[in-house]
Structures are given as C-alpha cells and as structure tokens.
Design a protein around this motif. Structure first.
Motif, PDB file in Angstrom:
ATOM      1  N   THR A   1     -19.715  -1.830  -0.309  1.00 62.30           N
ATOM      2  CA  THR A   1     -20.507  -2.905  -0.904  1.00 62.30           C
ATOM      3  C   THR A   1     -19.676  -4.158  -1.099  1.00 62.30           C
ATOM      4  O   THR A   1     -20.150  -5.275  -0.895  1.00 62.30           O
ATOM      5  CB  THR A   1     -21.084  -2.465  -2.262  1.00 62.30           C
ATOM      6  N   TYR A   2     -18.428  -3.949  -1.476  1.00 60.85           N
ATOM      7  CA  TYR A   2     -17.513  -5.059  -1.715  1.00 60.85           C
ATOM      8  C   TYR A   2     -16.229  -4.877  -0.908  1.00 60.85           C
ATOM      9  O   TYR A   2     -15.857  -3.759  -0.525  1.00 60.85           O
ATOM     10  CB  TYR A   2     -17.161  -5.165  -3.206  1.00 60.85           C
TER      11      TYR A   2
ATOM     12  N   ASP B   1     -18.320 -10.055  -1.614  1.00 60.07           N
ATOM     13  CA  ASP B   1     -19.512  -9.369  -1.129  1.00 60.07           C
ATOM     14  C   ASP B   1     -19.315  -9.008   0.342  1.00 60.07           C
ATOM     15  O   ASP B   1     -18.900  -9.852   1.140  1.00 60.07           O
ATOM     16  CB  ASP B   1     -20.743 -10.268  -1.294  1.00 60.07           C
TER      17      ASP B   1
END
Length: 489
Positions: free
Chosen positions: A267-268, A290
């Motif tokens: 996700t990151y 992000d």
C-alpha cells in the motif's frame, strides 16, 4: 459474436482440426505440402492408399512438421507475404523512446526478415491509419483494435498477451513490455506455415481473438540460463524523488540526504534517509509514499538507528523491520518500527551477520543476505529469525552488496559498482542452492548512481538510488537480445 480464445482453448481446437483432417484424408483426396491433392487413380490402389493414410497421420501429428502439416483456409485468413514482399508495416507507440523499447521493434523487424525473407518497415502511431493500411501493431499503440485488446487483457487480469486480427490489422500486445514480446514470439512460433505455393508465410485467421493464459511478468531466469539467453535490467522511469531535509536534532542541524534502505507493504512505499556525519549514520528519517500516486503521506521524526541498509514489512505484527548494518551491532542488529506511527518500538540481534532482508509471506519467515567482499551468504529463517537454510556463493570483485528482494522464487540483490558506469543485480534461487550470477543494470544516470534497495510490487520491479538527488525508479527486466536474429547482427 466473436469468441475470445485462451491459448489452451486455441491449442485444443488446433489438435481437433488435425484429427478431423486425418479422418477426412482416409475418405477423400489428401492435401500434400505445396498444394494439390492425390489423384483418384492412386486412391484406388489399396497399398498406396494405406501408405498415403499413414503418411498423412504422421504429418498431422501434433508438434511435428507444424509448418507444413496445417495451414488456415485461405478464404478465412490473411497472409502477410505476397510474392516476395510484405505490404504490412509495423506500428509502435510514439512513447517508445527508451532503447529497450525501440530495440524490441527493430529486433522484430530483423526476425521477420530472417524467418520470412521479406523486409518490413516500421513507423510510430503518430498518425491514424488509412482505410487501406496493412499494419502489425505492437504494444499499446493508438489503434482501435489495440484498444479493444488492451480492454480484454485488463478484464482477464494478471500478466498475459494477446493477438487480435481484424481486416488488415494485426494487434499484438501484452500487459507489459515483456509479455508483448511473448505475444510476438507467439506470432512467429504458432502462425508460420507453408502457403499453397510452398513458400514460408505468416498466416493468420480473420477475426482471430487470442488471449494467453497467465505468464510471468519478466523472464524465467532458470529457463534463460538453460537456453543461453542474455538478460538485463533497465531503469525505465522515476516514480519518487525523495527530498532532503535538515532539521534541528538535539541542538544540532543534521542533513538527512543519503537514501539507504527501502521497501513496500503493498500500500505504501518506505524510504529511509540517513544523516551522514563523518561516515557514521546515527539518525534516520523514514518517508512514507502512496504506492499508487507516489505522493508523500508521512515522514517520521529522526530515529537513532544506524546505517539502515534495508527494510521489509512484517504484516503479522504490522511493523517495519530494518537491518542496522553497522559494526556497532557486529552487523547483526534489527530495528522494529511501527508501520502507522513510524516510531521505534524494539530492537534485536540475529545469530548471523546480515545487511539485507525480506519478509516471506508464504511461510511467515525471512530471507537475509550479507556479503564480506569474498562470499555472499543467504539465510532463510522462520518468524523468530532461526535459520533453516544457509546458502553461500562467491561475491564478485568490485561489487558492493546492498539490499535484496524476492518474488518467492528468485532473490534479486542490487550490487553497487563503484567504478561504473554499469550497475548490476545478483540473482539466486530462494529455496535451491543455485547462483545465476550478476546481470547488468542500464540507463542509470550519473547522479544518483548507487543502487540501494529493490522491491516487487504487483509483478513489477522497483529500485532505490542514492546520490545527488535520491530516487525510486521502475525497473524493466527483459532479454538483452530479443530474437535470434540479434545474435547474428
């Protein structure tokens, strides 16, 4: 309604066609290579008829004499060669500007001429096609048929390639550049036949709709080693530029301007910037970006940590694990950071030296790497960092080991070549004592020039670079020579 065939379905239909051809040959005229049928007089002779039937069965055996045993019906197909030339042109995206992209087009043209004996021209998709244009469209070029193919590839999901034929347009495209190459291989390997005149030709059925089964997003290193195929990495694009900051830490201004470890949780993306003071890295700051937009979403306060050479994410405990990689911990230190708050929560020492690590989600364990300048040691461990397998292979002279990543089968470890200009990636197998050696990494700018870490996200490879300007870039892993014609040039 046009049917979309997978590669398996297409192969099954081909085999059924061959079987039906063999049955019909026993009842009527038998087509022979080069065109024509057997005469009725010869069919009346029992012994010759039996011999002919036997030969026909042999010719149509799947996998044997594929170029002569079967060819599409001329009434429902298009032939790319007419006489001794082709009226088709290769069309490719105007965005193909990198050498590894344009070389695919050039290599395809060379292979086309080698296999079919006819030169073929190429152009970009800058202009729309005329109504009479005959085109082989490669990749995500600006053509309606390609747009439909890309839409169907997206619906199918995963990494695949497809071949669509409509009118005088042949569209070949994959999910990425490598799978597009696999589609071009399919074009050559499955659609070259001898035409009615006995000449080698590339013949495609009208309205062909072929979507492959899922394939690897980059080359199978083991298969490439077995066939002698040269592979290489290329920096394709910059996705993140990591900023440098100079906050006041303990009454002293410290410059955080040295990118070291990094990785992703899916996700990151996390990048560690270190404070370099007389060669010592006592403090770090962790940046969070992000993974889709690449926008910065968070940055930690300065953390007293050390060199922070590599980073991985442990989803079971929702923590980042960072390799210290300093003599202060005898190259055995681990730091644990809360993924959400980016604060230090614990430390631990491993029973072995390590400077690179990656979490293994399929077994809730880890893989570690460490080089001493002579040997590179891989340790595979359980969740408690107990080693279950150790693998040692030679370390290449002049190359400094950095972080590592794995796709569950292969270990990818960037290696810094101080003398440049070519950097390298070392590849070994995760669960077998197999070392494939180092592979070149091209298109790296002069600054930054030091590869620091790698990670895999959605089948794509990424790498962090340290230097005058720190960045994370998408890496392409493809054959260095696309087709066999490259070996002869």
């Amino acid at each position: 309604m046009k049917k979309i065939l997978t590669l398996k379905t297409f192969s099954l239909l081909l085999v059924l066609t061959l079987i039906m051809s063999a049955v019909l040959c026993a009842c009527g005229g038998t087509e022979v290579p080069g065109g024509g049928t057997e005469s009725k007089e010869s069919q009346k002779q029992d012994t010759q008829s039996e011999s002919s039937a036997s030969e026909t069965e042999k010719e149509t055996e799947p996998g044997e004499e594929s170029e002569t045993s079967y060819r599409p019906d001329p009434a429902s197909s298009i032939s790319l060669i007419q006489g001794q030339k082709t009226y088709f042109k290769v069309v490719y995206p105007q965005s193909y500007t990198y050498n590894f992209e344009t070389s695919l087009v050039e290599s395809f043209q060379a292979e086309f001429e080698k296999r079919l004996g006819a030169a073929i021209e190429s152009k970009t998709d800058k202009r729309e096609a005329s109504e009479t244009a005959k085109e082989i469209v490669i990749g995500r070029a600006n053509r309606p048929l390609t747009a439909k193919l890309c839409e169907d590839l997206e619906k199918a999901g995963g990494y695949r390639y497809g071949i669509y034929v409509e009118g005088n347009t042949v569209a070949v495209c994959g999910t990425n550049l490598y799978t597009t190459y696999l589609g071009l291989c399919e074009l050559f390997d499955a659609h070259i036949y001898q035409d009615a005149s006995g000449k080698t030709n590339l013949i495609l059925e009208n309205d062909l709709r072929l979507i492959s089964d899922e394939v690897m997003p980059y080359p199978d290193v083991e298969q490439a080693a077995a066939t002698g195929t040269k592979l290489a990495f290329y920096l394709a694009e910059t996705v993140i530029e990591v900023p440098s900051v100079a906050p006041n830490v303990g009454g002293k201004i410290r410059m955080f301007a040295t990118l070291q470890g990094g990785g992703t949780d899916g996700t990151y993306i996390y990048c560690i910037m270190c404070n370099n003071e007389s060669g010592v890295y006592p403090y770090v700051m962790i940046y969070k970006f992000d993974a889709v937009t690449y926008k910065q979403v968070q940055v930690s306060d300065p953390i007293y940590m050390g060199h922070a050479n590599d980073l991985t994410y442990d989803p079971v405990n929702n923590r980042l694990i960072i390799s210290d990689c300093t003599s202060d911990t005898d190259w055995c230190g681990l730091y644990f950071v809360d993924r959400d708050s980016l604060t230090l929560i614990d430390t631990q020492l491993t029973a072995f030296h390590q400077c690179a690590l990656e979490y293994l989600p399929d077994r809730n364990g880890y893989v570690y790497g460490n080089g001493d300048g002579t040997e590179y040691t891989v340790n595979v461990t359980d969740a408690e960092f107990n080693s279950s397998r150790t693998f040692v292979f030679p370390q290449r002279d002049g190359l400094i080991d950095q972080g590592l990543t794995t796709d569950g089968r292969f270990i990818f470890a960037p290696m810094y070549n101080k003398t440049g200009p070519t950097q390298y990636v070392h590849i070994a197998e995760l669960d077998r004592d197999v070392d494939y050696g180092v592979f070149p990494l091209y298109n790296v700018p002069d600054h930054p020039d030091e590869p620091e870490f790698m990670y895999v996200l959605n089948g794509e490879l990424y790498m962090g670079f340290n230097g005058d300007g720190d960045l994370v870039g998408r890496i392409v892993f493809v054959p260095e020579g696309w087709f066999s014609a490259d070996d002869e040039s």
